[in-house]
Design an enzyme around this catalytic site. Structure first.
Site, short mmCIF file in Angstrom:
data_model
loop_
_atom_site.label_atom_id
_atom_site.label_comp_id
_atom_site.label_asym_id
_atom_site.label_seq_id
_atom_site.Cartn_x
_atom_site.Cartn_y
_atom_site.Cartn_z
N GLU A 6 8.18 1.73 -10.22
CA GLU A 6 7.47 1.36 -8.97
C GLU A 6 8.24 1.82 -7.73
OE1 GLU A 6 5.19 -2.20 -8.63
OE2 GLU A 6 4.76 -2.20 -10.78
N1 COS Z 1 0.84 1.96 3.86
C1 COS Z 1 -0.16 2.66 4.43
N2 COS Z 1 -0.09 3.98 4.68
C2 COS Z 1 1.04 4.61 4.33
C3 COS Z 1 2.13 3.94 3.74
C4 COS Z 1 2.00 2.56 3.51
N3 COS Z 1 2.98 1.85 2.95
N4 COS Z 1 3.13 4.83 3.50
C5 COS Z 1 2.68 6.04 3.94
N5 COS Z 1 1.42 5.89 4.44
C6 COS Z 1 0.60 6.95 5.04
C7 COS Z 1 1.33 7.62 6.19
O1 COS Z 1 1.08 6.94 7.40
C8 COS Z 1 0.70 8.98 6.19
O2 COS Z 1 -0.57 8.93 6.81
P1 COS Z 1 -1.04 10.11 7.81
O3 COS Z 1 -1.37 11.25 6.92
O4 COS Z 1 -2.21 9.53 8.51
O5 COS Z 1 0.12 10.38 8.72
C9 COS Z 1 0.46 9.27 4.72
O6 COS Z 1 0.40 7.96 4.07
C10 COS Z 1 1.56 10.10 4.09
O7 COS Z 1 2.78 9.40 4.31
P2 COS Z 1 4.22 10.10 4.20
O8 COS Z 1 4.19 11.41 4.94
O9 COS Z 1 5.26 9.10 4.55
O10 COS Z 1 4.26 10.41 2.64
P3 COS Z 1 5.38 11.07 1.76
O11 COS Z 1 4.73 12.09 0.90
O12 COS Z 1 6.57 11.48 2.58
O13 COS Z 1 5.81 9.88 0.74
C11 COS Z 1 7.00 7.99 -0.06
C12 COS Z 1 6.32 8.71 1.12
C13 COS Z 1 8.23 8.73 -0.57
C14 COS Z 1 7.41 6.63 0.47
C15 COS Z 1 5.98 7.83 -1.21
O14 COS Z 1 5.72 9.08 -1.78
C16 COS Z 1 6.45 6.88 -2.30
O15 COS Z 1 6.33 5.65 -2.17
N6 COS Z 1 6.98 7.42 -3.40
C17 COS Z 1 7.33 6.64 -4.57
C18 COS Z 1 6.17 6.53 -5.48
C19 COS Z 1 6.40 5.57 -6.57
O16 COS Z 1 6.64 4.38 -6.35
N7 COS Z 1 6.35 6.07 -7.80
C20 COS Z 1 6.57 5.24 -8.94
C21 COS Z 1 5.43 5.32 -9.89
S1 COS Z 1 4.11 4.32 -9.48
S2 COS Z 1 4.29 2.82 -10.69
#
Ligand code: COS
Length: 382
Positions: free
Chosen positions: A363
């Site tokens: 996660e």
């Molecule tokens: N809530 C709502 N919107 C969100 C958000 C959140 N928590 N986090 C990001 N967003 C939105 C951003 O605002 C952005 O929107 P816009 O396109 O309008 O600007 C969009 O989503 C993309 O966000 P960002 O550029 O930050 O995305 P990244 O690709 O850099 O990824 C991380 C961010 C690394 C935080 C994300 O990929 C992540 O959580 N990775 C881990 C995934 C995970 O947990 N994997 C485990 C398997 S799942 S069990």
């Protein structure tokens, strides 16, 4: 410490505690050894109404939130993080429907989840999309009045055991994160199958499989929310679910401390129970302090998330990091207190240490959680 739980919250914790003591603890070593999915224990949880706690009353549940899930998971993980993970993964799997599904979709799926008749699973991860959640390569293409999905999801908890799957697929490759959408795929859908069950270091009673979609055809109304909102739904889902993973760290840490204290009071060396030695006492004290600090943070974060659903990320990631790093340290120290016995399968702490490791990984790795906290700080101080 008194966390001022309501009567209903106390009841949730007590119900989960009873299942843990009566059903999970007696079977955890066997389930771990045999890599066996805890079907009958999950059925016992259904009978005890534990699957309804996070489903709104309008859809057959009890209307609880993140905090109520945390309370249940903390108790369940005291018994076995593998079993607790199977329960947590069903909540994770249905959150996208709760967060972004239409009323019709909620009517269709939520009552069966609340009654425990069906379980869910969350399909995000792929061979090339782990920490980089936007790297998903599974595609969904419209063909007449059906969506056609192609791709393979990897390491899916409850894969092959659940009936309902929420799947992330790319509907518009040119749009990056905004080109992802989420769908419900059901067990038995044409073109949908499972890969082999993984053989894991820990949480061995949970089932982890690939989800394989080869021209998997599903009706139009399986799209969750609007096309192109999949990435945002994924992020919101993970924000709500991560405190649950944190609470697994609290229950696990507590279980390891309990074992360590009981052992330290019984084990005699140099003519005294080893708890009389300050070296041991300080280890146990540090374990207790870290667990209580973690519990306070997890409870506060879960309550904050329930009260402020638009401001979840920082609290969610903070508690996930703190509680799961703590669980790794505390379970490792519990093995140390038990010494050679701790390293043997005869005692439960070696399993606890193996189970702890995944909490820092799934996660969202704890490195990703620190990125989230750092990015939020960057925004706050802009
Ligand atoms: N809530 C709502 N919107 C969100 C958000 C959140 N928590 N986090 C990001 N967003 C939105 C951003 O605002 C952005 O929107 P816009 O396109 O309008 O600007 C969009 O989503 C993309 O966000 P960002 O550029 O930050 O995305 P990244 O690709 O850099 O990824 C991380 C961010 C690394 C935080 C994300 O990929 C992540 O959580 N990775 C881990 C995934 C995970 O947990 N994997 C485990 C398997 S799942 S069990």
């Amino acid at each position: 410490m008194d966390y001022f739980l309501t009567e209903e919250q106390q009841m949730i914790a007590e119900t989960a505690r009873e299942i843990t003591d009566e059903k999970i603890i007696p079977r955890r070593a066997e389930l771990d050894e045999k890599n066996e999915f805890p079907t009958s224990i999950l059925q016992d949880m259904s009978k005890a109404d534990l699957f309804g706690i996070f489903i709104p009353e309008d859809y057959g549940g009890f209307g609880g939130g993140c905090f109520e899930i945390v309370l249940a998971l903390e108790e369940l993980s005291r018994g076995c993080v593998g079993v607790a993970t199977s329960y947590a993964a069903s909540a994770l799997g249905i959150f996208p429907v709760l967060i972004a599904g239409s009323d019709e979709m909620k009517q269709k799926y939520l009552p069966d989840i609340a009654s425990g008749e069906k379980w869910a699973a969350f399909g995000l991860t792929e061979a090339n999309a782990g920490s980089d959640a936007s790297g998903v390569q599974t595609t969904a293409v419209l063909d007449g009045d059906e969506w056609v999905l192609n791709g393979t999801k990897q390491w899916i908890t409850n894969g092959g055991e659940s009936q309902i799957y929420t799947i992330v697929a790319i509907t518009d490759p040119a749009k990056g994160a905004r080109g992802a959408s989420m769908f419900v795929v059901e067990d038995g859908d044409p073109g949908f199958s499972y890969g082999k069950k993984e053989d894991k270091m820990g949480i061995r009673s949970s089932a982890t499989r690939e989800l394989i979609m080869r021209d998997c055809r599903i009706p139009l109304d399986r799209l969750i929310g609007r096309k192109g909102t999949g990435f945002i739904t994924v992020m919101k889902t993970l924000d709500v679910s991560r405190p649950g993973i944190a609470s697994l760290g609290i229950g696990l840490g507590q279980a390891a401390l309990d074992e360590a204290v009981i052992y330290a009071k019984q084990r005699v060396q140099f003519g005294k129970p080893i708890i009389a030695f300050q070296a041991i006492q300080h280890m146990l004290a540090d374990m207790a302090i870290q667990i209580e600090a973690g519990r306070s943070l997890v409870y506060s974060a879960a309550r904050h998330i329930d009260a402020h659903p638009k401001d979840m990320s920082k609290a969610s990631s903070m508690c996930k990091v703190f509680a799961t790093d703590m669980a790794m340290k505390v379970t490792t120290d519990a093995v140390q207190v038990l010494g050679g016995y701790g390293y043997m399968k005869e005692y439960p702490v070696e399993k606890m240490m193996r189970d702890a490791k995944i909490l820092q990984i799934y996660e969202g790795t704890n490195q990703i959680q620190r990125n989230v906290v750092g990015q939020e700080l960057n925004k706050e101080y802009a």
